[in-house]
Design an enzyme around this catalytic site. Structure first.
Site, PDB file in Angstrom:
ATOM      1  N   ASP A   8      18.174 -23.911 -95.081  1.00 47.95           N
ATOM      2  CA  ASP A   8      16.900 -24.276 -95.697  1.00 47.95           C
ATOM      3  C   ASP A   8      16.052 -24.988 -94.641  1.00 47.95           C
ATOM      4  OD1 ASP A   8      15.034 -24.934 -97.850  1.00 47.95           O
ATOM      5  OD2 ASP A   8      15.847 -26.963 -97.700  1.00 47.95           O
ATOM      6  N   ASP A  10      12.704 -27.302 -95.495  1.00 45.45           N
ATOM      7  CA  ASP A  10      12.234 -28.612 -95.968  1.00 45.45           C
ATOM      8  C   ASP A  10      13.402 -29.449 -96.476  1.00 45.45           C
ATOM      9  OD1 ASP A  10       9.267 -28.584 -95.728  1.00 45.45           O
ATOM     10  OD2 ASP A  10       9.470 -26.818 -96.987  1.00 45.45           O
ATOM     11  N   LYS A 150      17.253 -16.985-103.362  1.00 44.29           N
ATOM     12  CA  LYS A 150      17.657 -17.009-101.954  1.00 44.29           C
ATOM     13  C   LYS A 150      19.017 -16.345-101.752  1.00 44.29           C
ATOM     14  CE  LYS A 150      15.494 -21.339-100.331  1.00 44.29           C
ATOM     15  NZ  LYS A 150      15.841 -22.616 -99.669  1.00 44.29           N
ATOM     16  N   ASP A 173      19.127 -28.512 -99.654  1.00 48.47           N
ATOM     17  CA  ASP A 173      18.875 -29.800-100.305  1.00 48.47           C
ATOM     18  C   ASP A 173      18.321 -29.694-101.712  1.00 48.47           C
ATOM     19  OD1 ASP A 173      16.228 -28.895 -99.613  1.00 48.47           O
ATOM     20  OD2 ASP A 173      15.554 -30.977 -99.788  1.00 48.47           O
ATOM     21  N   ASP A 177      18.459 -23.792-103.434  1.00 45.01           N
ATOM     22  CA  ASP A 177      19.563 -23.482-102.530  1.00 45.01           C
ATOM     23  C   ASP A 177      20.862 -23.189-103.277  1.00 45.01           C
ATOM     24  OD1 ASP A 177      18.151 -23.904-100.023  1.00 45.01           O
ATOM     25  OD2 ASP A 177      18.125 -26.015-100.580  1.00 45.01           O
TER      26      ASP A 177
END
Length: 223
Positions: A8, A10, A150, A173, A177
Site C-alpha cells: 500500500d 498511504d 485490491k 494499513d 488492504d
C-alpha cells in the site's frame, strides 16, 4: 529467495505527515523481486511513483479498479455509476469536498473518492440505491463497484507475472488492504493500521508508517 511485495502507499510508504518517505527511493529500487504498489489512489499516482523510483510500473490502483503489469492495463468497475452516485449525492446537499480542480478524481477511471469530512451516512444511502459500495480507507470514502478489490487485482498481477499470490508479502494499513492480506502468503499491518486491517493481517507491527514497512523488508530480504 527475496519475495515479491504488495505494498500500500498511504500510511505504509509515507510519513505520519502523509508525504512519501524518502527511504523508498533507496530500498524499493534495490529489491530483487517484483514490487506491486496497491493503492486507492487514482491510476497516475502509483505509476508516477514507480517512474520516479525507476522500478517497473506494476500497479493496482483505485482499490483494484485498474491493474497494470508487464505493460498490460485492465479496468474493472462502473465509473459511470460511481459518477451517478456522486451527482445524486451532490443533488441532495452533499459535496465531494475537493474543490473546483478536484485533482483527487480528475484522472480516476473506475470509482469516485469523497473527502472524509463529508456526510458519510448520506453517501452510503445514495450508494446503496445504486448498488455501489463505499470503502473507508482512512483517507477518503471510495464509491466503487462491488467485487472490485485490491486482492482481486493482486491475483491478476500474479497471473501476468507467472507468480503465485502465496509468494507475496503484503504490507498495508487500512480496510482496503484486507482483500490483499487474504490472498498474499504473508501479511503485515503497520502500527497505524485501522481495526479491519489489524484483524486481517497475519502480524501487526510495533512500528508505524514506513518504519513498520522497513522492519518487514529487513526481516524477509534474502531469507
Amino acid at each position: 529467495m527475496t519475495p515479491p511485495l504488495a505494498l500500500d502507499i498511504d500510511g505504509t510508504l509515507t510519513t505520519p505527515r502523509g508525504t512519501i518517505d524518502p527511504r523508498v527511493f533507496d530500498v524499493l529500487p534495490a529489491w530483487d523481486a517484483p514490487v506491486v504498489l496497491a493503492t486507492g489512489k487514482a491510476f497516475p499516482y502509483p505509476v508516477a511513483l514507480c517512474h520516479f523510483m525507476g522500478i517497473p510500473q506494476t500497479v493496482i490502483a483505485e482499490n483494484g479498479g485498474v491493474v497494470l503489469a508487464d505493460e498490460r492495463v485492465s479496468f474493472t468497475g462502473d465509473r459511470e455509476r460511481a459518477q451517478a452516485v456522486a451527482d445524486d449525492f451532490r443533488a441532495r446537499g452533499g459535496s465531494l469536498g475537493w474543490g473546483a480542480a478536484d485533482t483527487v478524481n480528475r484522472w480516476r477511471e473506475t470509482e469516485i473518492a469523497v473527502d472524509m469530512a463529508q456526510d458519510e451516512d448520506l453517501l452510503r444511502t445514495v450508494a446503496d440505491e445504486y448498488e455501489m459500495e463505499v470503502v473507508d480507507t482512512g483517507y477518503a470514502y471510495h464509491v466503487k463497484s462491488p467485487g472490485v478489490e485490491k486482492g482481486v487485482g493482486l491475483v491478476e498481477v500474479a497471473d501476468i507475472l507467472g507468480l503465485d499470490t502465496a509468494d507475496f508479502v503484503a504490507v498495508g494499513d487500512s480496510e482496503n488492504d484486507v482483500s490483499t492480506f487474504g490472498v498474499a502468503g504473508e501479511s503485515y499491518a503497520v502500527a497505524n493500521a485501522d481495526e479491519k486491517a489489524r484483524a486481517a493481517a497475519d502480524t501487526v507491527l510495533d512500528e508505524g508508517y514506513m518504519d513498520g514497512t522497513l522492519s518487514v523488508l529487513e526481516a524477509v530480504a534474502d531469507r
